[in-house]
Design a protein around this motif. Structure first.
Motif, PDB file in Angstrom:
ATOM      1  N   LEU A 335       0.936  -1.056  -0.083  1.00  0.00           N
ATOM      2  CA  LEU A 335       0.009   0.098   0.059  1.00  0.00           C
ATOM      3  C   LEU A 335       0.896   1.191   0.024  1.00  0.00           C
ATOM      4  CD1 LEU A 335      -3.049  -1.031   2.480  1.00  0.00           C
ATOM      5  CD2 LEU A 335      -2.882  -0.700  -0.243  1.00  0.00           C
ATOM      6  N   LEU A 336       1.884   1.242   0.692  1.00  0.00           N
ATOM      7  CA  LEU A 336       2.860   2.442   0.697  1.00  0.00           C
ATOM      8  C   LEU A 336       3.298   2.765  -0.756  1.00  0.00           C
ATOM      9  CD1 LEU A 336       4.956   2.072   4.064  1.00  0.00           C
ATOM     10  CD2 LEU A 336       3.181   3.853   3.494  1.00  0.00           C
ATOM     11  N   LEU A 337       3.953   1.566  -1.373  1.00  0.00           N
ATOM     12  CA  LEU A 337       4.371   1.520  -2.571  1.00  0.00           C
ATOM     13  C   LEU A 337       3.526   2.131  -3.589  1.00  0.00           C
ATOM     14  CD1 LEU A 337       6.912  -1.338  -2.789  1.00  0.00           C
ATOM     15  CD2 LEU A 337       7.538   1.108  -2.833  1.00  0.00           C
ATOM     16  N   GLU A 338       1.874   1.615  -3.839  1.00  0.00           N
ATOM     17  CA  GLU A 338       1.111   1.971  -4.488  1.00  0.00           C
ATOM     18  C   GLU A 338       0.466   3.495  -4.459  1.00  0.00           C
ATOM     19  OE1 GLU A 338      -1.564  -1.975  -5.315  1.00  0.00           O
ATOM     20  OE2 GLU A 338      -1.975  -0.897  -3.617  1.00  0.00           O
ATOM     21  N   ASN A 339       0.820   3.806  -3.020  1.00  0.00           N
ATOM     22  CA  ASN A 339       0.440   5.495  -2.889  1.00  0.00           C
ATOM     23  C   ASN A 339       1.624   6.251  -3.059  1.00  0.00           C
ATOM     24  OD1 ASN A 339      -2.574   5.485  -2.226  1.00  0.00           O
ATOM     25  ND2 ASN A 339      -1.822   3.505  -1.051  1.00  0.00           N
ATOM     26  N   GLY A 340       2.649   5.893  -3.625  1.00  0.00           N
ATOM     27  CA  GLY A 340       3.847   6.984  -3.768  1.00  0.00           C
ATOM     28  C   GLY A 340       4.973   7.024  -3.026  1.00  0.00           C
ATOM     29  N   ALA A 341       4.934   6.093  -1.970  1.00  0.00           N
ATOM     30  CA  ALA A 341       6.072   6.274  -1.108  1.00  0.00           C
ATOM     31  C   ALA A 341       7.396   5.513  -2.039  1.00  0.00           C
ATOM     32  CB  ALA A 341       6.297   5.260   0.170  1.00  0.00           C
ATOM     33  N   ASP A 342       8.513   6.035  -1.956  1.00  0.00           N
ATOM     34  CA  ASP A 342       9.801   5.449  -2.697  1.00  0.00           C
ATOM     35  C   ASP A 342      10.232   4.283  -1.735  1.00  0.00           C
ATOM     36  OD1 ASP A 342      12.317   6.178  -0.740  1.00  0.00           O
ATOM     37  OD2 ASP A 342      10.865   7.862  -0.934  1.00  0.00           O
ATOM     38  N   ILE A 343      10.906   3.374  -2.623  1.00  0.00           N
ATOM     39  CA  ILE A 343      11.425   2.070  -2.057  1.00  0.00           C
ATOM     40  C   ILE A 343      12.350   2.230  -0.870  1.00  0.00           C
ATOM     41  CG2 ILE A 343      13.210   1.808  -3.774  1.00  0.00           C
ATOM     42  CD1 ILE A 343      12.435  -1.168  -4.021  1.00  0.00           C
ATOM     43  N   THR A 358      13.287  -5.427   0.105  1.00  0.00           N
ATOM     44  CA  THR A 358      11.998  -4.584  -0.128  1.00  0.00           C
ATOM     45  C   THR A 358      11.740  -4.691  -1.631  1.00  0.00           C
ATOM     46  OG1 THR A 358      13.180  -2.962   1.541  1.00  0.00           O
ATOM     47  CG2 THR A 358      11.114  -2.311   0.413  1.00  0.00           C
ATOM     48  N   ALA A 359      12.734  -4.764  -2.382  1.00  0.00           N
ATOM     49  CA  ALA A 359      12.487  -4.492  -3.845  1.00  0.00           C
ATOM     50  C   ALA A 359      11.526  -5.781  -4.373  1.00  0.00           C
ATOM     51  CB  ALA A 359      13.642  -4.862  -4.722  1.00  0.00           C
ATOM     52  N   ILE A 360      11.247  -6.751  -3.464  1.00  0.00           N
ATOM     53  CA  ILE A 360      10.467  -7.814  -3.943  1.00  0.00           C
ATOM     54  C   ILE A 360       8.909  -7.303  -3.930  1.00  0.00           C
ATOM     55  CG2 ILE A 360       9.222  -9.939  -2.988  1.00  0.00           C
ATOM     56  CD1 ILE A 360      11.971 -10.742  -1.809  1.00  0.00           C
ATOM     57  N   TYR A 361       8.630  -6.080  -3.111  1.00  0.00           N
ATOM     58  CA  TYR A 361       7.487  -5.588  -3.110  1.00  0.00           C
ATOM     59  C   TYR A 361       7.091  -4.945  -4.245  1.00  0.00           C
ATOM     60  CZ  TYR A 361       7.300  -7.368   1.842  1.00  0.00           C
ATOM     61  OH  TYR A 361       7.216  -7.891   2.844  1.00  0.00           O
TER      62      TYR A 361
END
Length: 384
Positions: A335-343, A358-361
């Motif tokens: 959800l963080l990545l989908e909503n614009g948070a950087d990796i 984290t790159a797996i997500y």
């Protein structure tokens, strides 16, 4: 690393001789410089004001002995630095050395258990008489082949790809330590490629599914609060379970009058200290503040019953996925990545030591982007 022979005057009036190992410096989470040192006390003492011939003789003998130990320690350091092997050190048994390295990790339960599990297979492969002097590339390749073709689980099944990866990595860590500590003149493990990690499915909830779950009653309200808190923060089950009120910081308002909440805790898995900002809604799931030593989710415990209630709660919410408590952590990352948070930010929040974890997500997000490309229905076009 540098080694110094030091003297320290004691309250008794005598002078203690010891070695100081300077290991550089690091920076604390608060930004302060911290000197890294270890000490080896030699149990050798000097008279500060020797008066009798016996006292003077004793001082001379102890100083000479301290100098000899100092010389030995420096030689051991250079052996590791310049790949000079100490043949005597290399005569230690490989299994004995592995046991020693395993016991150094007894405070880290998960890691210790992995070392212990790997040891059972290493003992099945390695004869008792093998010393570190006898370790070579063929010995390492042989263990890799053993894991790949012979080793089995308690239920007589072949090891999974990730289990082979884990066990070989413990074997590898042992040999790396042997090289760094001067037991091996060459780091043979670098010449053998290990097992790659197999990709496992990381089950997570979409934003809509998480909302459905939040709107659905759960037979165990404490479980519901803990799971949703984990989904909003990404904190692991082990850290949620042990969390105490002393770790929860209500820090007032910022310049825009927005409440500031933080969790300051030591990760059980990695021992790393985390300073994690959490949202106001996440703080609400913790309830009213109690005594500092009290657990936040008092009464929460891991059990088959709790896992079953979690699945039933999901089913009542119309979610037909195999959701575990750890799925809340996966949900937070996605959800963080989908909503614009950087990796990088997501990696820091999850407490990952390596960005590739984290790159797996991020790969999950890429897959969803590809799926989204075909969501729009085909148009009936009349192109002249």
């Amino acid at each position: 690393m540098k080694i110094h022979l030091r003297k320290k005057k004691l309250k008794s009036g005598k002078i203690s001789l010891y070695l100081e190992y300077y290991k550089g410096n690091s920076q604390t989470p608060e930004g302060k410089r911290k000197i890294l040192r270890d000490f080896e006390y030699l149990d050798l003492y000097l008279y500060s004001n020797p008066e009798t011939p016996e006292e003077k003789k004793k001082n001379k003998e102890n100083l000479e002995l301290a100098d000899q130990i100092f010389t030995i320690r420096k030689a051991e350091l250079y052996q590791g630095k310049y790949n000079i092997q100490n043949d005597q050190k290399g005569k230690i048994g490989f299994l004995e050395f592995y046991e020693e390295k395993k016991e150094e990790r007894y405070k880290s339960k998960g890691n210790y258990d992995n070392w212990d599990a790997a040891q059972k297979h290493i003992e099945s492969y390695c004869p008792n008489h093998i010393t570190l002097n006898e370790v070579d590339v063929n010995f390492i390749k042989g263990f890799k082949k053993y894991l790949d073709t012979i080793a089995v689980t308690k239920s007589k099944k072949n090891l999974s790809q990730n289990t082979k990866h884990t066990y070989f990595n413990k074997f590898k860590a042992c040999l790396n330590a042997a090289f760094e500590e001067g037991y091996l003149k060459e780091n043979f493990i670098k010449k053998v490629k290990g097992f790659t990690m197999g990709e496992s499915t990381r089950e997570y909830l979409t934003a809509d599914e998480l909302q459905k779950l939040a709107s659905t009653p759960c037979k165990l309200p404490l479980l519901k609060s803990a799971f949703l808190f984990s989904a909003l923060t990404g904190i692991r089950w082990s850290d949620v379970n042990k969390m105490k009120w002393s770790e929860v910081r209500d820090e007032g308002l910022d310049l825009e009058n927005i409440p500031i909440f933080r969790i300051v805790f030591q990760q059980k898995k990695t021992d790393g200290v985390e300073y994690l900002y959490i949202s106001e809604q996440a703080r609400e799931f913790l309830g009213e503040r109690r005594a500092s030593a009290d657990r936040v989710f008092k009464g929460l415990r891991y059990s088959a019953h709790m896992n079953m209630q979690l699945l039933r709660w999901c089913m009542h919410a119309g979610i037909n996925k195999h959701i575990t408590f750890h799925s809340a952590r996966h949900t937070n990352a996605v959800l963080l990545l989908e909503n614009g948070a950087d990796i990088y930010t997501v990696s820091k929040r999850l407490g990952h030591r390596e960005l590739r974890t984290t790159a797996i997500y991020a790969k999950i997000i890429d897959k969803k982007m590809k799926e989204a490309a075909n969501l729009i229905p085909k148009l009936n076009l009349n192109i002249d």
